[in-house]
Design an enzyme around this catalytic site. Structure first.
Site, short mmCIF file in Angstrom:
data_model
loop_
_atom_site.label_atom_id
_atom_site.label_comp_id
_atom_site.label_asym_id
_atom_site.label_seq_id
_atom_site.Cartn_x
_atom_site.Cartn_y
_atom_site.Cartn_z
N PHE A 24 -12.12 -81.90 -5.18
CA PHE A 24 -11.77 -81.68 -3.79
C PHE A 24 -12.74 -82.40 -2.87
O PHE A 24 -12.35 -82.89 -1.80
CB PHE A 24 -11.73 -80.19 -3.47
CG PHE A 24 -10.48 -79.51 -3.92
CD1 PHE A 24 -9.24 -80.06 -3.64
CD2 PHE A 24 -10.53 -78.33 -4.63
CE1 PHE A 24 -8.07 -79.45 -4.06
CE2 PHE A 24 -9.37 -77.70 -5.05
CZ PHE A 24 -8.14 -78.26 -4.76
N THR A 77 -14.05 -64.83 -1.01
CA THR A 77 -13.45 -65.45 0.17
C THR A 77 -13.70 -66.95 0.17
O THR A 77 -14.81 -67.40 -0.13
CB THR A 77 -14.02 -64.82 1.46
OG1 THR A 77 -13.67 -63.43 1.49
CG2 THR A 77 -13.46 -65.50 2.70
N GLU A 91 -13.54 -70.49 2.50
CA GLU A 91 -13.50 -71.02 3.88
C GLU A 91 -13.10 -72.49 3.77
O GLU A 91 -13.91 -73.34 3.43
CB GLU A 91 -14.87 -70.87 4.54
CG GLU A 91 -15.36 -69.43 4.56
CD GLU A 91 -16.73 -69.30 3.91
OE1 GLU A 91 -17.22 -70.28 3.35
OE2 GLU A 91 -17.28 -68.19 3.95
N GLN A 96 -15.67 -72.90 -8.73
CA GLN A 96 -16.27 -72.32 -9.92
C GLN A 96 -17.38 -71.36 -9.55
O GLN A 96 -18.02 -71.50 -8.50
CB GLN A 96 -16.81 -73.42 -10.82
CG GLN A 96 -17.77 -74.37 -10.15
CD GLN A 96 -17.96 -75.66 -10.91
OE1 GLN A 96 -17.47 -75.82 -12.02
NE2 GLN A 96 -18.68 -76.59 -10.31
N GLN A 110 -13.58 -55.96 -1.42
CA GLN A 110 -12.44 -56.65 -0.81
C GLN A 110 -11.47 -57.14 -1.89
O GLN A 110 -11.85 -57.77 -2.86
CB GLN A 110 -12.92 -57.82 0.05
CG GLN A 110 -13.73 -58.87 -0.68
CD GLN A 110 -14.31 -59.91 0.27
OE1 GLN A 110 -14.30 -59.74 1.50
NE2 GLN A 110 -14.80 -61.01 -0.29
#
Length: 206
Positions: free
Chosen positions: A120, A143, A145, A163, A188
Site C-alpha cells: 500500500f 482501528t 486511519e 500486520q 471496541q
C-alpha cells in the site's frame, strides 16, 4: 523481544494471545496479517474541535470502497461515474476510519504494533497515522486511519491491509489497557470515532 512465527503459533495455541478469526496462512516470520472489515466512519466537520464530539457518519460496504485524496474533486456526477465504472460501493475523499475484522486480546506481558503493508505504501496509501501502538492488556479490534495521498485507491473488504508485530515485555503491566478505567477504546468491536474530548474531562492518559 519480538515474537517470531513459532512464538505467535505458541501464544495463540496456548490462548495467551487471542486473534479471532485466526488464519495460519497470515503468520509471517515475525508478524501476523490483519484484514479490512466492512465498517467505516467519515467525519462531517470543516474543523476538528477536539474539545467537542465530532460529527460523523458510519457506513458499511458489501464489497469495496474508493478512497480519494482530500484535494480530489468529487460531486454527485463524478461519484456516480466512479461507482459505475469501478463497481465500488462508496466513494469518499480525505481521511476515513476503518477497522480490522480481527478481534485481539493481549495479556499484560505482550504489546503489539500495527504497520501498514508495504504494497500500500507503494501506491501512496496509509492505513494508520499515529495510532499504531497497542498496549499490553488490550482487548478489541484495531482501528485503521486510512488516507490516500496520490490517486484514488480502491480497497476491498476482507483483503489484508496490515500486520501486527507482537513484543514480550520485560515484566507484566500491573494494570493492562482494558482494565484501566480511563481507557477510551477498550473492548471496541466496531469502528469508533475519536474520543479525544475526554482528555479535557480527566487528567488521566488514555
Amino acid at each position: 523481544m519480538i515474537l517470531s512465527d513459532k512464538d505467535i503459533f505458541n501464544y495463540v495455541t496456548s490462548k495467551r494471545v487471542l486473534i479471532e478469526p485466526f488464519n495460519s496462512k497470515f503468520v509471517g516470520p515475525c508478524s501476523y496479517d490483519v484484514t479490512l472489515g466492512s465498517e467505516f466512519i467519515k467525519y462531517n466537520e470543516d474543523v476538528y474541535d477536539v474539545k467537542k464530539t465530532l460529527n460523523h457518519s458510519k457506513f458499511k460496504i458489501e464489497n469495496s470502497v474508493m478512497v480519494c485524496p482530500l484535494n480530489h474533486h468529487l460531486d454527485e456526477t463524478i461519484i456516480k461515474n466512479y461507482k459505475e465504472k469501478y463497481n465500488v460501493d462508496c466513494v469518499v475523499s480525505g481521511g476515513l476510519l476503518g477497522t480490522t475484522n480481527e478481534y485481539v486480546e493481549l495479556p499484560n506481558d505482550v504489546c503489539a504494533q500495527y504497520q501498514g503493508r508495504s504494497s500500500f505504501g507503494r501506491v501512496f496509501l496509509q492505513t494508520h497515522q499515529t495510532a499504531g501502538w497497542i498496549d499490553s492488556g488490550f482487548k478489541g479490534k484495531i482501528t485503521l486511519e486510512i488516507v490516500a495521498y496520490d490517486k484514488p485507491v480502491i480497497l476491498y473488504k476482507n483483503q489484508r491491509v496490515g500486520q501486527l508485530i507482537f513484543s514480550k515485555t520485560l515484566s507484566p503491566a500491573d494494570i493492562g489497557y482494558s482494565d484501566r478505567k480511563c481507557s477510551k477504546y477498550a473492548g471496541q468491536t466496531s469502528v469508533m470515532a475519536s474520543l479525544i474530548k475526554k482528555d479535557f474531562e480527566t487528567n488521566e492518559e488514555e
